[in-house]
Enzyme design. Structure first.
Site, PDB file in Angstrom:
ATOM      1  N   CYS A  88       0.859  -1.181   0.000  1.00  0.00           N
ATOM      2  CA  CYS A  88       0.000   0.000   0.000  1.00  0.00           C
ATOM      3  C   CYS A  88       0.899   1.236   0.000  1.00  0.00           C
ATOM      4  CB  CYS A  88      -0.907  -0.015   1.224  1.00  0.00           C
ATOM      5  SG  CYS A  88      -2.047   1.377   1.219  1.00  0.00           S
ATOM      6  N   GLY A  89       0.782   2.038  -1.048  1.00  0.00           N
ATOM      7  CA  GLY A  89       1.662   3.207  -1.189  1.00  0.00           C
ATOM      8  C   GLY A  89       1.328   4.290  -0.186  1.00  0.00           C
ATOM      9  N   HIS A  90       0.054   4.694  -0.142  1.00  0.00           N
ATOM     10  CA  HIS A  90      -0.293   5.770   0.809  1.00  0.00           C
ATOM     11  C   HIS A  90      -0.047   5.263   2.225  1.00  0.00           C
ATOM     12  CE1 HIS A  90      -4.126   3.958   2.189  1.00  0.00           C
ATOM     13  NE2 HIS A  90      -3.969   4.789   3.192  1.00  0.00           N
ATOM     14  N   HIS A 208      -8.459  -3.747  -8.050  1.00  0.00           N
ATOM     15  CA  HIS A 208      -8.447  -2.282  -8.020  1.00  0.00           C
ATOM     16  C   HIS A 208      -8.748  -1.774  -9.432  1.00  0.00           C
ATOM     17  CE1 HIS A 208      -6.125  -3.084  -4.366  1.00  0.00           C
ATOM     18  NE2 HIS A 208      -6.292  -1.827  -4.007  1.00  0.00           N
ATOM     19  N   CYS A 236      -3.443   7.153  -4.815  1.00  0.00           N
ATOM     20  CA  CYS A 236      -3.138   5.715  -4.717  1.00  0.00           C
ATOM     21  C   CYS A 236      -1.695   5.431  -5.156  1.00  0.00           C
ATOM     22  CB  CYS A 236      -4.115   4.868  -5.537  1.00  0.00           C
ATOM     23  SG  CYS A 236      -3.938   3.109  -5.206  1.00  0.00           S
ATOM     24  N   GLY A 237      -0.872   5.049  -4.191  1.00  0.00           N
ATOM     25  CA  GLY A 237       0.547   4.812  -4.486  1.00  0.00           C
ATOM     26  C   GLY A 237       0.773   3.630  -5.409  1.00  0.00           C
TER      27      GLY A 237
HETATM   28  O1  PYC Z   1      -1.880   3.886  -1.917  1.00  0.00           O
HETATM   29  O2  PYC Z   1      -1.353   1.939  -2.739  1.00  0.00           O
HETATM   30  C1  PYC Z   1      -2.147   2.689  -2.196  1.00  0.00           C
HETATM   31  C2  PYC Z   1      -3.481   2.194  -1.837  1.00  0.00           C
HETATM   32  C3  PYC Z   1      -4.007   0.959  -2.109  1.00  0.00           C
HETATM   33  C4  PYC Z   1      -5.290   0.941  -1.568  1.00  0.00           C
HETATM   34  C5  PYC Z   1      -5.520   2.154  -0.975  1.00  0.00           C
HETATM   35  N1  PYC Z   1      -4.393   2.904  -1.138  1.00  0.00           N
END
Ligand code: PYC
Length: 313
Positions: A88-90, A208, A236-237
């Site tokens: 998960c990036g964020h 996703h 979304c990272g």
């Molecule tokens: O930032 O990768 C992300 C992420 C995945 C689901 C919610 N945020």
């Protein structure tokens, strides 16, 4: 269950709840094995942390763990209202901001172990955080899916630490006021992908959906629907990583070139990539953003509480 110590933060609007202590004992094996144990033996933990009355559908949880590789600053497993996330990036930006807030990390580069590999994170002097994500790639190009009530929708399938179906062009403007319409549109694409058995590598579910449109203030604006039907408040990272992989595959973005990805709230991540050493078309994306700590405390699970393990619908 013991009280669970937590810190909440948000990254570009998307919340992360880091569980610092009080989680289940998962042993000291590889993170992928500890994830398997969490999912099969302790799913009530995920539910108690994320679901109402303690959490909400939009929240992403991060269970802080001892890393197996002692060179890493931390190990982490991410989870949400429906299950577990490879990466998960964020959430990683939120995790680093949390550890910095607690005085456990200083500025500079750190390594974080996740179930899908080790990622690097850099805490900058200006409090921005960059993550170098797991190698990302486009798996399939211009895939057509027939969406009931919509028609044919064309998109790319890409891996950015999670599986994404990326569509250029939104049916309505990507604004918070249109979030219901965007959610229904993306959800119908997700269902059609499942029905038509369009998957990621080795049959992996594409959970996703990322819809993009041009932006006046950035290179692109996106709407990302997460597996449990909540939309990402941030750009979304892992979704931005998947997008960079597609841009790289199309020859539209060179290594090192900056890409500014805006999300539905107008907040942005800055992305770029380098080619993976042994390439084969894989890139190593870097995503930069900022997170803010919002709360610190203990989650309490009283045995007599009928919703001790969260309200599962
Ligand atoms: O930032 O990768 C992300 C992420 C995945 C689901 C919610 N945020």
């Amino acid at each position: 269950m013991l009280p669970m110590e937590f810190v909440d933060s948000h990254t570009a609007g998307e919340p992360t709840r880091v569980i610092l202590s009080g989680g289940p004992d998962l042993g000291s094996g590889p993170l992928s094995e500890r994830l398997r144990r969490l999912a099969t033996e302790h799913d009530a933990f995920r539910s108690a942390v994320i679901h109402e009355p303690r959490g909400s559908d939009v929240l992403v949880g991060a269970l802080l763990l001892e890393p197996q590789d002692r060179e890493c600053a931390a190990g982490v497993i991410y989870f949400n209202n429906t299950g577990y996330l490879g990466m998960c990036g964020h959430g990683t930006i939120g995790l680093v901001a949390t550890l910095a807030y607690l005085g456990r990390l200083g500025t500079g580069q750190h390594r974080i172990e996740t179930p899908v590999g080790t990622v690097r994170a850099t805490l900058h002097d200006n409090a921005e955080i960059s993550i170098e994500n797991v190698p990302s790639y486009r798996f399939r190009n211009r895939v057509q899916v027939l969406v009931p009530g919509v028609g044919a929708v064309c998109g790319d399938v890409a891996w950015g630490g999670n599986w994404f179906f990326l569509v250029e062009g939104a049916p309505v403007d990507i604004t918070p006021a249109n979030s219901d319409k965007l959610t229904e549109y993306a959800w119908s694409i997700r269902r059609a992908l499942q029905q038509q058995k369009i998957t990621g590598a080795e049959g992996a579910e594409i959970d996703h959906i990322e819809i993009s449109e041009p932006s006046a203030d950035a290179d692109s604006r996106n709407f990302v629907l997460c597996p449990g039907k909540a939309y990402d408040r941030s750009p979304c990272g892992t979704g931005t990583s998947a997008k960079l992989a597609c841009l790289a595959a199309d020859g539209k973005l060179a290594p090192g070139q900056i890409w500014r990805q805006e999300g539905i709230l107008g907040t942005a991540f800055t992305g770029s990539y380098r080619l993976q050493d042994s390439s084969g078309g894989r890139i190593v994306p870097s995503i930069t953003g900022r997170a803010y700590v919002t709360a610190k405390g203990y989650l309490l699970l009283q045995p007599e509480d009928p919703f001790r393990d969260g309200i599962r619908i």
